[in-house]
Structure formats: C-alpha cells, structure tokens
Design a protein around this motif. Sequence first.
Motif, short mmCIF file in Angstrom:
data_model
loop_
_atom_site.label_atom_id
_atom_site.label_comp_id
_atom_site.label_asym_id
_atom_site.label_seq_id
_atom_site.Cartn_x
_atom_site.Cartn_y
_atom_site.Cartn_z
N ASP A 106 74.70 36.60 -4.83
CA ASP A 106 75.51 37.27 -5.76
C ASP A 106 76.60 36.50 -6.46
N ALA A 107 76.64 35.79 -5.29
CA ALA A 107 78.41 34.58 -6.21
C ALA A 107 77.99 33.83 -6.78
N LEU A 108 76.52 33.16 -6.73
CA LEU A 108 76.29 31.94 -6.89
C LEU A 108 76.19 32.21 -8.43
N ILE A 109 74.83 33.48 -8.63
CA ILE A 109 74.60 33.83 -10.36
C ILE A 109 75.84 34.42 -11.24
N GLN A 110 77.00 34.50 -10.48
CA GLN A 110 77.97 35.53 -10.83
C GLN A 110 78.95 33.46 -11.52
N TRP A 111 79.45 32.99 -10.65
CA TRP A 111 79.42 31.46 -10.79
C TRP A 111 78.62 30.88 -12.18
N LEU A 112 77.31 31.08 -12.15
CA LEU A 112 76.64 30.09 -13.26
C LEU A 112 76.45 30.95 -14.44
N GLU A 113 76.76 32.16 -14.54
CA GLU A 113 77.36 33.40 -15.16
C GLU A 113 78.68 32.45 -16.54
N MET A 134 73.64 21.99 -11.91
CA MET A 134 74.64 22.99 -11.26
C MET A 134 74.55 22.77 -9.76
N ILE A 135 73.62 21.75 -9.01
CA ILE A 135 74.38 22.30 -7.53
C ILE A 135 74.98 20.76 -7.86
N TYR A 136 75.03 19.60 -7.90
CA TYR A 136 76.14 18.89 -8.16
C TYR A 136 77.21 19.79 -8.29
N GLU A 137 77.77 20.02 -9.71
CA GLU A 137 78.83 20.77 -10.28
C GLU A 137 78.96 21.79 -9.51
N LEU A 138 78.56 22.60 -8.06
CA LEU A 138 78.87 23.72 -7.21
C LEU A 138 79.65 22.62 -5.77
N GLU A 139 79.10 21.44 -5.52
CA GLU A 139 79.48 20.84 -4.61
C GLU A 139 80.54 19.69 -5.12
N GLN A 140 81.00 19.60 -5.89
CA GLN A 140 82.25 18.96 -6.31
C GLN A 140 83.45 20.39 -6.35
N GLU A 141 82.81 21.43 -6.43
CA GLU A 141 84.10 22.53 -5.96
C GLU A 141 83.84 22.72 -4.12
N GLY A 142 82.56 22.27 -3.57
CA GLY A 142 82.75 22.29 -2.47
C GLY A 142 82.39 23.31 -1.60
N ARG A 143 81.12 23.40 -2.34
CA ARG A 143 80.52 25.08 -2.13
C ARG A 143 78.71 24.32 -2.34
N GLY A 144 77.80 24.99 -1.63
CA GLY A 144 77.16 24.33 -1.78
C GLY A 144 75.51 25.87 -1.70
N ALA A 145 74.77 25.18 -2.21
CA ALA A 145 73.26 25.48 -2.56
C ALA A 145 72.01 25.15 -2.63
N GLN A 149 67.32 28.25 -3.82
CA GLN A 149 68.50 29.94 -3.96
C GLN A 149 69.18 29.31 -5.61
N MET A 150 68.69 28.14 -5.95
CA MET A 150 69.74 28.04 -6.98
C MET A 150 68.73 28.14 -8.18
N ARG A 151 67.50 27.79 -8.21
CA ARG A 151 66.16 27.98 -9.03
C ARG A 151 66.08 29.31 -9.10
N ASP A 152 65.69 30.07 -8.28
CA ASP A 152 66.06 31.43 -8.31
C ASP A 152 66.84 31.85 -9.14
N ALA A 153 68.20 31.46 -8.62
CA ALA A 153 69.58 31.97 -9.52
C ALA A 153 68.96 31.87 -10.79
N LEU A 154 68.88 30.69 -11.76
CA LEU A 154 68.54 30.50 -12.73
C LEU A 154 67.55 30.94 -13.00
N GLU A 155 66.53 31.94 -12.51
CA GLU A 155 65.48 32.17 -12.47
C GLU A 155 65.49 33.70 -12.91
N PHE A 156 66.49 34.03 -12.13
CA PHE A 156 67.47 35.31 -12.38
C PHE A 156 67.90 35.62 -13.73
#
Length: 164
Positions: A106-113, A134-145, A149-156
Amino acid sequence: MKYYIVEKHYIGPNPRDGEHIDFNRFEVTTKPPRNKEKRICVNGWLGTVEEVDRYAHGVYDSLAAAEWAVKEVLLDGEFRRDPDDDLPLDVLAVYRPGRYEPITDDALIQWLEYRIEVSADDDDEELERQADMMIYELEQEGRGAYRLQMRDALEFLRDSARDD
C-alpha cells in the motif's frame, strides 16, 4: 558473560503488510535461548510461537564475536543494524537482512502515485523500464522493493487508469 544469537522469522499470513514487512531479524542477546520445552538450546530450531519461527545460532564469549557471527549467518552479506534505543534489556543488538528498509504494498502504491504518471496505454515493456527507474529512486530514499512488488504496483496503477 555469554552472548547468543537468536533469529526470528515471521511465517504467518500477509508477510508484506505494515506489521510484518520488516519483522525478520537476528538478535544478539545475553539471555540464553530456550526451546519449546523450556530447555536452553544454543543451536538449531527453538520452535514457533505466534507465527514466528525462532532459531539459535550459537554462543559467543564477546559481543564483537557474536556480531561477526551474525554477518556470517546473513548469507548475502547485506544487513542493517537497528538503533540501540527501544531494545529489550537482554537484547544488545538487532540486525535485519537487507540493505534497505522494505516498503509495504500500500505504501509503495501511494509513493508511486506522487512520483510517476502511469498511463492506461503503458505496455509491459514500459512498465519494466519504469520499474527499474523507480526501484533506483526508492533505494535512494533508503527503502527497498522487490522487482515483482514494484511491477505489481505499477500494473495496479495502470489498471486503475484503465478503469477511469
């Protein structure tokens, strides 16, 4: 004083929800681990309690030796140490596998939006390209997916755009 390593691994449902996404850990403790029969056990499976498997990984003469052993147990070599505040009295250190803090679905979808425009017309190849970025950008913030999981969120997000 002796030091022990106890691995705790969540095995219940919804491992990627907010409560369990970052649960798995290795604790360096001064309290000898006990198995389900309440006997001290310093190596092997300790049992499952409330959907948490517990394993003992040895006894050590120094904190430094125990911490070095944790790094050996973490096969991929990537780990992060929790801050020392908020630890139980007998727990001296907590290590978690992985370099980045995981993010819930849920947090990943919100982050992507807030960071990317996903179109109803985006094909699978475009989603793959966006996932890498987006995985690269997320890792720059210290988070990981995970990639899936990233693909599923983008498909959603793409499916939501199609429904609108």
